[in-house]
Scaffold this motif. Sequence first.
Motif: not given
Length: 226
Positions: A46-54, A158-165
């Motif tokens: 069970v995962v959460a939404e991407n809360r960083l979008l927008g 993968p772009y949703d976690n680009a800064q970590a990578e």
Amino acid sequence: MRAELRAEGHVVGRCALRSWLHRNGLRALSTRPQRPRTTVADPAAVVAENRLLGQPAPTAPDQVWVGDITYLPLAGGRWCYLATWRDTCSRRVVGWHLAAQMPTELVLFALEQALTLRQPAPGLIIHADRGSQYTSAACRARISTAGAVASFSRPGNPYDNAQAEAGWSTLKTELLPGGSPVASLEEARLEVAHYLDTYFNLDRRHSALGYRSPHQFEQDLKSNLP
């Protein structure tokens, strides 16, 4: 190998040849390095939404942390795995852990270090990809008990976690010149500790921070507070 067998008159397919090698404990040599896969999603999690979008970029440290796992080569063809949590405002690595395997504990140890050292206020967003280590019940529970909010990348994006990578290429280039492996896990821990805790956080200048180190950037933010 298949081409050589066929030249000798043997009719064999790629899959049959691979199966035969596997049954006999053999594998074909390859010039292409076999690299570990660090992100394996759990389809039942069970995962959460991407809360960083927008959302606007954070304006202060400890508002958003992003996590990821990478691998480092060890002598003898072995690997070790490095998990980090980074602050997206200051680029500081706020927690990290390195081990020979990458179970959930790898990211939990790094997260515990970050929470202990930084003592973030409730409402911190902790973001990662959908790797099973991050979506595990244990990791989500620790995020919740810290008063933080879990956030995960969208599936297959993968772009949703680009800064970590983004920092991995720099880390490997500067820590492992020429891609040379580290002699042992213990040496890798010493090298990573010096690189992240001393050089990267305290001294390394980042263009995104106006060519200041993460430490200097955070100090400047504090000095400008009313």
